[in-house]
Design an enzyme around this catalytic site. Structure first.
Site, mmCIF file in Angstrom:
data_model
loop_
_atom_site.group_PDB
_atom_site.id
_atom_site.type_symbol
_atom_site.label_atom_id
_atom_site.label_comp_id
_atom_site.label_asym_id
_atom_site.label_seq_id
_atom_site.Cartn_x
_atom_site.Cartn_y
_atom_site.Cartn_z
ATOM 1 N NE ARG A 124 0.676 -4.786 5.465
ATOM 2 C CZ ARG A 124 1.478 -3.852 5.955
ATOM 3 N NH1 ARG A 124 1.723 -2.762 5.294
ATOM 4 N NH2 ARG A 124 2.029 -4.024 7.147
ATOM 5 C CE LYS B 176 5.058 0.132 2.385
ATOM 6 N NZ LYS B 176 5.060 -1.103 1.603
HETATM 7 C C1 7PJ Z 1 4.096 -4.306 3.221
HETATM 8 C C2 7PJ Z 1 3.890 -5.419 4.018
HETATM 9 C C3 7PJ Z 1 3.681 -4.332 1.856
HETATM 10 C C4 7PJ Z 1 2.882 -6.567 2.285
HETATM 11 C C5 7PJ Z 1 4.885 -3.899 5.174
HETATM 12 C C6 7PJ Z 1 4.832 -0.576 5.924
HETATM 13 C C7 7PJ Z 1 6.014 -1.461 6.021
HETATM 14 N N1 7PJ Z 1 3.287 -6.545 3.573
HETATM 15 N N2 7PJ Z 1 4.396 -5.156 5.245
HETATM 16 N N3 7PJ Z 1 3.080 -5.497 1.449
HETATM 17 N N4 7PJ Z 1 4.710 -3.348 3.965
HETATM 18 N N5 7PJ Z 1 2.284 -7.650 1.801
HETATM 19 O O1 7PJ Z 1 3.696 -0.947 6.124
HETATM 20 O O2 7PJ Z 1 5.089 0.631 5.641
HETATM 21 O O3 7PJ Z 1 3.842 -3.403 1.053
HETATM 22 S S1 7PJ Z 1 5.663 -3.149 6.537
#
Ligand code: 7PJ
Length: 290
Positions: free
Chosen positions: A266, A232
């Site tokens: 994640r 990010k």
């Molecule tokens: C997140 C997400 C996060 C959860 C994305 C990216 C953008 N779901 N989906 N938490 N970010 N739960 O992966 O950079 O931070 S999409």
């Protein structure tokens, strides 16, 4: 609160046919099926590519595969429900059938939640915290665990001028407090919830750094915490690194998140993160009988 308190083992999550043991931190691998997903450059659009990529993440130790068909990168344009269904469902179906994977759906659309659940998905991950019409009901009926993420605004406008009238960690905690109560009122039991502070969603870099540093107080809810910081812009901004050079920064953040109580991390880079998380956990468990 001490570090040890944050590491009290939460209950295992029942994710359809799968159980997710969260007595130690687990890694969730990101599988983007969007044409413009900034980190994968659209390379995983084809069904076979997606499957192969998921297979590799599982081999590297991912406990969950998080499939996303809507780009939520800052400024992204929304996709139609049909387009999202078309992108996502064939991938869910094959991941479940061919790899028996624990699949999470990164979606805000009730129809996607319903159809994915009927195909055997094991978890719902909604960056909008089930705030779209019908989402709370669809999630409740699915019987699946749900990750409630904090976000201010929408991806189209969230990074324009993020502002908080109180410390960001208090704003996030207040949101969870309200949202947990609303979920319970809709029949979505508390023990099916996972909380995510939502790094990068309506937050400046200072907000993100502060939120991570103070994240341990969010363990007071007694629910598993999930974090997503992989590649990010908070890493890009602090280190002045382009997206393909953000892994070392991301591993530092994953380590700190686990130390502060995160139980699901994640990420795009599963193998290196599994090692970072397991090493961190070994140090945290030192001297305990676990
Ligand atoms: C997140 C997400 C996060 C959860 C994305 C990216 C953008 N779901 N989906 N938490 N970010 N739960 O992966 O950079 O931070 S999409």
């Amino acid at each position: 609160m001490t570090m040890q308190d944050a590491n009290v083992a939460p209950h295992p999550l029942r994710c359809g046919r799968h159980q997710l043991d969260l007595s130690y931190p687990r890694v969730m691998g990101i599988l983007n099926v969007t044409p413009d997903s900034f980190s994968d450059g659209g390379r995983h659009n084809a069904l076979d590519d997606a499957l192969r990529h998921a297979e590799r993440m599982l081999a590297e130790g991912a406990a969950v595969i998080d499939i996303g068909g809507e780009s939520t990168r800052p400024g992204a344009t929304p996709v139609s429900p049909q387009e999202e269904l078309d992108r996502v469902l064939p991938v869910v179906e094959r991941l479940v059938r061919e790899l028996d994977a624990l699949v999470s759906l990164d979606t805000s659309q009730p129809q996607v939640m319903r159809e994915a659940a009927s195909l055997g998905a094991g978890m719902i991950n909604d960056v909008r915290g089930l705030r779209w019409p019908g989402a709370l009901e669809a999630a409740a009926i699915s019987g699946l665990p749900v990750c409630l993420m904090h976000m201010v605004g929408e991806p189209t406008d969230m990074q324009l001028s993020p502002h908080y009238d109180m410390p960001v960690e208090d704003a996030v905690a207040a949101f969870f407090e309200t949202r947990i109560a609303e979920c319970e009122a809709a029949g979505l039991r508390r023990d099916r919830l996972v909380l995510d502070p939502g790094f990068g969603f309506g937050k400046r870099v200072e907000h993100n750094l502060r939120l991570l540093n103070r994240m341990q107080q969010l363990t007071d809810f007694g629910l598993p915490l999930l974090v997503g910081m992989s590649r990010k812009s908070m890493i890009g901004k602090v280190l002045a690194r382009p997206v393909e050079e953000r892994l070392p920064g991301g591993l530092a953040l994953a380590t700190m998140a686990v130390e502060r109580g995160a139980r699901i991390v994640r990420v795009h880079d599963v193998g290196p993160t599994v090692d970072a998380v397991n090493m961190t956990w070994a140090v945290l468990q030192e001297g305990t009988d676990a």
